[in-house]
Design a protein around this motif. Structure first.
Motif, PDB file in Angstrom:
ATOM      1  N   LEU A 268       0.896  -1.344  -0.036  1.00  0.00           N
ATOM      2  CA  LEU A 268      -0.140   0.090  -0.076  1.00  0.00           C
ATOM      3  C   LEU A 268       1.008   0.808  -0.432  1.00  0.00           C
ATOM      4  N   THR A 269       1.602   1.633   0.815  1.00  0.00           N
ATOM      5  CA  THR A 269       2.635   2.556   1.071  1.00  0.00           C
ATOM      6  C   THR A 269       3.689   2.758  -0.345  1.00  0.00           C
ATOM      7  N   LEU A 270       4.236   1.585  -1.097  1.00  0.00           N
ATOM      8  CA  LEU A 270       4.825   1.654  -2.667  1.00  0.00           C
ATOM      9  C   LEU A 270       3.583   2.299  -3.470  1.00  0.00           C
ATOM     10  N   LEU A 271       1.660   1.552  -3.348  1.00  0.00           N
ATOM     11  CA  LEU A 271       1.335   2.119  -4.345  1.00  0.00           C
ATOM     12  C   LEU A 271       1.036   3.063  -4.250  1.00  0.00           C
ATOM     13  N   ALA A 272       0.444   4.122  -3.113  1.00  0.00           N
ATOM     14  CA  ALA A 272      -0.049   5.197  -2.644  1.00  0.00           C
ATOM     15  C   ALA A 272       1.591   6.311  -2.896  1.00  0.00           C
ATOM     16  N   SER A 273       3.358   6.338  -3.572  1.00  0.00           N
ATOM     17  CA  SER A 273       3.711   6.742  -3.774  1.00  0.00           C
ATOM     18  C   SER A 273       3.762   7.483  -5.430  1.00  0.00           C
ATOM     19  N   ALA A 274       2.943   6.523  -6.050  1.00  0.00           N
ATOM     20  CA  ALA A 274       2.187   7.212  -7.347  1.00  0.00           C
ATOM     21  C   ALA A 274       1.656   7.561  -7.477  1.00  0.00           C
ATOM     22  N   SER A 275       0.465   8.193  -6.164  1.00  0.00           N
ATOM     23  CA  SER A 275      -0.336   9.459  -6.021  1.00  0.00           C
ATOM     24  C   SER A 275      -1.532   9.187  -7.406  1.00  0.00           C
ATOM     25  N   LYS A 276      -1.972   8.042  -7.091  1.00  0.00           N
ATOM     26  CA  LYS A 276      -3.021   7.914  -7.572  1.00  0.00           C
ATOM     27  C   LYS A 276      -3.847   7.813  -7.122  1.00  0.00           C
ATOM     28  N   PRO A 277      -5.376   7.211  -6.894  1.00  0.00           N
ATOM     29  CA  PRO A 277      -6.704   7.378  -6.630  1.00  0.00           C
ATOM     30  C   PRO A 277      -6.488   5.197  -6.005  1.00  0.00           C
ATOM     31  N   ILE A 278      -6.996   4.927  -4.664  1.00  0.00           N
ATOM     32  CA  ILE A 278      -6.588   3.405  -5.076  1.00  0.00           C
ATOM     33  C   ILE A 278      -7.811   3.145  -4.180  1.00  0.00           C
ATOM     34  N   VAL A 279      -8.769   1.877  -4.678  1.00  0.00           N
ATOM     35  CA  VAL A 279      -9.272   1.561  -3.942  1.00  0.00           C
ATOM     36  C   VAL A 279      -9.569   0.068  -3.623  1.00  0.00           C
ATOM     37  N   PRO A 280      -9.449  -0.114  -2.303  1.00  0.00           N
ATOM     38  CA  PRO A 280      -9.412  -1.276  -1.886  1.00  0.00           C
ATOM     39  C   PRO A 280     -10.911  -2.147  -1.948  1.00  0.00           C
ATOM     40  N   ILE A 281     -10.241  -3.377  -2.921  1.00  0.00           N
ATOM     41  CA  ILE A 281     -11.545  -4.584  -3.655  1.00  0.00           C
ATOM     42  C   ILE A 281     -11.135  -5.471  -1.596  1.00  0.00           C
ATOM     43  N   LEU A 282     -11.945  -5.893  -0.772  1.00  0.00           N
ATOM     44  CA  LEU A 282     -12.041  -6.967   0.012  1.00  0.00           C
ATOM     45  C   LEU A 282     -12.653  -8.091  -1.098  1.00  0.00           C
TER      46      LEU A 282
ATOM     47  N   LEU B 136      -6.404   0.697   6.617  1.00  0.00           N
ATOM     48  CA  LEU B 136      -7.171   1.341   5.358  1.00  0.00           C
ATOM     49  C   LEU B 136      -7.350   2.544   5.764  1.00  0.00           C
ATOM     50  N   ALA B 137      -7.971   2.540   6.861  1.00  0.00           N
ATOM     51  CA  ALA B 137      -8.784   4.215   7.151  1.00  0.00           C
ATOM     52  C   ALA B 137      -7.804   5.001   7.972  1.00  0.00           C
ATOM     53  N   GLU B 138      -6.667   3.999   8.267  1.00  0.00           N
ATOM     54  CA  GLU B 138      -5.566   4.640   8.616  1.00  0.00           C
ATOM     55  C   GLU B 138      -4.628   5.741   7.706  1.00  0.00           C
ATOM     56  N   ARG B 139      -4.795   4.588   6.527  1.00  0.00           N
ATOM     57  CA  ARG B 139      -4.385   5.810   5.398  1.00  0.00           C
ATOM     58  C   ARG B 139      -5.234   5.902   4.788  1.00  0.00           C
ATOM     59  N   HIS B 140      -6.155   6.688   4.662  1.00  0.00           N
ATOM     60  CA  HIS B 140      -7.003   7.662   4.369  1.00  0.00           C
ATOM     61  C   HIS B 140      -8.072   6.614   3.334  1.00  0.00           C
ATOM     62  N   LEU B 141      -7.631   5.764   3.312  1.00  0.00           N
ATOM     63  CA  LEU B 141      -8.538   4.905   2.232  1.00  0.00           C
ATOM     64  C   LEU B 141      -9.460   4.375   3.262  1.00  0.00           C
ATOM     65  N   HIS B 142     -10.964   4.860   2.715  1.00  0.00           N
ATOM     66  CA  HIS B 142     -12.133   5.318   3.744  1.00  0.00           C
ATOM     67  C   HIS B 142     -13.153   3.909   2.523  1.00  0.00           C
ATOM     68  N   ALA B 143     -12.800   4.619   1.338  1.00  0.00           N
ATOM     69  CA  ALA B 143     -13.675   3.900  -0.129  1.00  0.00           C
ATOM     70  C   ALA B 143     -13.455   2.659  -0.315  1.00  0.00           C
ATOM     71  N   VAL B 144     -13.434   1.884   0.477  1.00  0.00           N
ATOM     72  CA  VAL B 144     -13.389   0.506   0.414  1.00  0.00           C
ATOM     73  C   VAL B 144     -14.700  -0.267  -0.016  1.00  0.00           C
ATOM     74  N   VAL B 145     -14.374  -1.404  -0.653  1.00  0.00           N
ATOM     75  CA  VAL B 145     -15.337  -2.571  -1.278  1.00  0.00           C
ATOM     76  C   VAL B 145     -16.019  -3.821  -1.183  1.00  0.00           C
ATOM     77  N   ARG B 146     -16.310  -4.220  -0.491  1.00  0.00           N
ATOM     78  CA  ARG B 146     -16.360  -5.754  -0.628  1.00  0.00           C
ATOM     79  C   ARG B 146     -16.806  -5.966  -1.923  1.00  0.00           C
ATOM     80  N   TYR B 147     -16.153  -7.611  -1.874  1.00  0.00           N
ATOM     81  CA  TYR B 147     -16.794  -7.963  -3.043  1.00  0.00           C
ATOM     82  C   TYR B 147     -16.207  -9.777  -2.973  1.00  0.00           C
ATOM     83  N   ASP B 148     -16.685 -10.325  -3.831  1.00  0.00           N
ATOM     84  CA  ASP B 148     -16.109 -11.178  -3.785  1.00  0.00           C
ATOM     85  C   ASP B 148     -16.826 -11.884  -5.683  1.00  0.00           C
TER      86      ASP B 148
END
Length: 467
Positions: A133-147, A164-176
């Motif tokens: 997550l830290t490596l991806l955040a360095s790209a400065s692109k929006p990240i949508v976590p998919i659970l 995820l909330a600690e990394r300001h990733l609040h738009a979390v999507v539960r998916y299967d």
């Protein structure tokens, strides 16, 4: 302009599975339980009215994110800010050797609009995932976590949400991607709408189209099940004697199983699955002796009799039986002609079936218990296909669900099943009076079919969880 989505995550978290389900394609990429199945970058498009709306790019999984993060902190890469380190790294010998798979991901970061980070919530949020997550955040692109794999309860869900909330990733999507629910996918697209407001209307149009397609499939599936019920209920086999010979019973049972097999194939084609995705489990088919219900409303109506005149109806039916068994007197013939009139030709349609009572000809028909089993199996299959992801690798065995899903919230209660069968029985009886329906596909507006469809919709499994 298309939206470019980069699908990333640790090895074996279900990235390719996610893409398959979003595309509704079982042929995209390669899926295996072994780690590192995807070894190259592959893209596919989601189109709307011939126009590419979304581009999905599948990538290999991170295999050594901890080592990559440590390398990022070392010379010469630690002197770069933000995403500036990525290009020099990808040009280094490390990208061709130790971190070959990771470099394939990093090279795509500047080409995407949004990163979909796929998480297997069956796993705890270990340090290697946090480094990714830290490596991806360095790209400065929006990240949508998919659970991913969220259909089953997970003890790690809250831990992941906190991380995820600690990394300001609040738009979390539960998916299967295996046990699919359309509402989860809808939330994913709504997240994309908030991140790409210029494409809001296009994404909304895609959602509307997919919802309409899901409803259309559901409607067609219910109609196919109604056809199965009518074809099975109206099927008969004439037997030489009573009780029928084993070969006659076996042939009749094979015919009913063929009807169900045709129904299964039609649903697999409708939902775009392979024939090996459903394995029909054998079940007992019960049959009984068919007899014409000469007092059934449909029979009376077809004979042209006035059902309101009970005395005349009873007399006419009695005379009709005599006529068709050859015991008609001249006076009775005159009375019969007056009652039946022009409908005599229609009445002749029942000659053989009525004569079977007085001859040695007997008809096999499907027992109501078997029709009930066919109905429940059909509803279970429709429910399964509505919720089956195109990444699912496990075949569904039709018929075994009743043992495995006792505690499932979609399991029909015993009382509800009784109500369903009770509502269908008179409709099966109506179909039994029409053997010509056994090889026909009636129009949805045909009264009996229309009523069966209504009952199936009312008592069916939870079909609102659309696919």
């Amino acid at each position: 302009m298309t939206i470019s989505l980069l699908v990333v995550g640790h090895a074996n978290t279900g990235k390719t599975s996610l893409v398959r389900t979003l595309l509704r394609q079982q042929t995209f990429g390669e899926i295996s339980n072994q780690a590192g199945t995807t070894r190259h970058v592959e893209s596919a498009a989601i189109k709307l009215h011939g126009k590419t709306l979304l581009t999905l790019t599948d990538t290999p999984g991170f295999e050594d994110s901890i080592g990559l993060w440590e390398t990022r902190q070392q010379t010469p890469f630690n002197q770069y800010q933000g995403s500036d380190w990525i290009a020099p790294f990808c040009q280094s010998h490390l990208a061709q050797d130790v971190f070959e798979q990771e470099a394939k991901i990093l090279k795509q970061l500047d080409r995407c609009d949004i990163i979909l980070y796929v998480i297997d919530i069956r796993q705890a949020p270990l340090g290697k995932y946090l480094d990714e997550l830290t490596l991806l955040a360095s790209a400065s692109k929006p990240i949508v976590p998919i659970l991913n794999f969220s259909a089953a309860p997970s003890s790690h869900l809250e831990a992941w949400r906190k991380i995820l909330a600690e990394r300001h990733l609040h738009a979390v999507v539960r998916y299967d991607s295996v046990a699919f629910y359309f509402e989860d996918e809808k939330r994913l697209y709504q997240s994309l709408q908030s991140l790409m407001p210029d494409h809001y209307d296009d994404i909304e149009a895609l959602l509307t189209t997919r919802e309409a397609a899901a409803q259309s499939r559901q409607k067609a599936a219910i109609e196919a099940l109604a056809d199965l019920q009518i074809n099975a209920a109206s099927s008969r086999k004439i037997c030489k004697k009573h009780p029928p010979e084993h070969v006659e019973v076996s042939a009749f049972e094979a015919h009913i199983r063929t009807l169900e097999s045709q129904f299964i194939r039609s649903l697999l084609q409708l939902y775009e699955f392979r024939k090996e995705d459903v394995l029909p489990d054998s079940f007992s088919i019960q049959s009984g002796e068919w007899q014409q219900d000469i007092f059934a409303f449909d029979t009376l109506k077809e004979w042209g009799l006035n059902t309101g005149a009970s005395a005349m109806t009873g007399a006419a039916i009695g005379a009709g039986v005599d006529v068709m068994t050859g015991g008609l007197s001249l006076g009775a013939a005159t009375a019969m002609g007056a009652i039946l009139g022009a409908s005599w030709q229609t009445g002749r349609h029942y000659k053989d079936t009525l004569k079977s009572k007085l001859t040695r000809r007997h008809y096999l028909c499907v027992d109501p218990a078997t029709l009930g089993v066919l109905c429940l199996r059909g509803l279970a299959l429709i429910t399964h296909l509505n919720q089956r992801g195109h990444a699912s690798q496990q075949a569904y065995t039709l018929g075994k669900h009743s043992k495995d899903d006792q505690s499932n919230e979609n399991k029909k209660s015993e009382e509800s099943i009784k109500t369903l069968i009770h509502d269908l029985k008179p409709l099966w009886k109506s179909a039994q009076q029409h053997p010509e329906w056994s090889d026909q596909t009636l129009a949805p507006s045909q009264p009996v079919k229309q009523q069966i469809i209504t009952v199936l919709k009312a008592h069916g499994h939870d079909l609102n969880k659309q696919k």
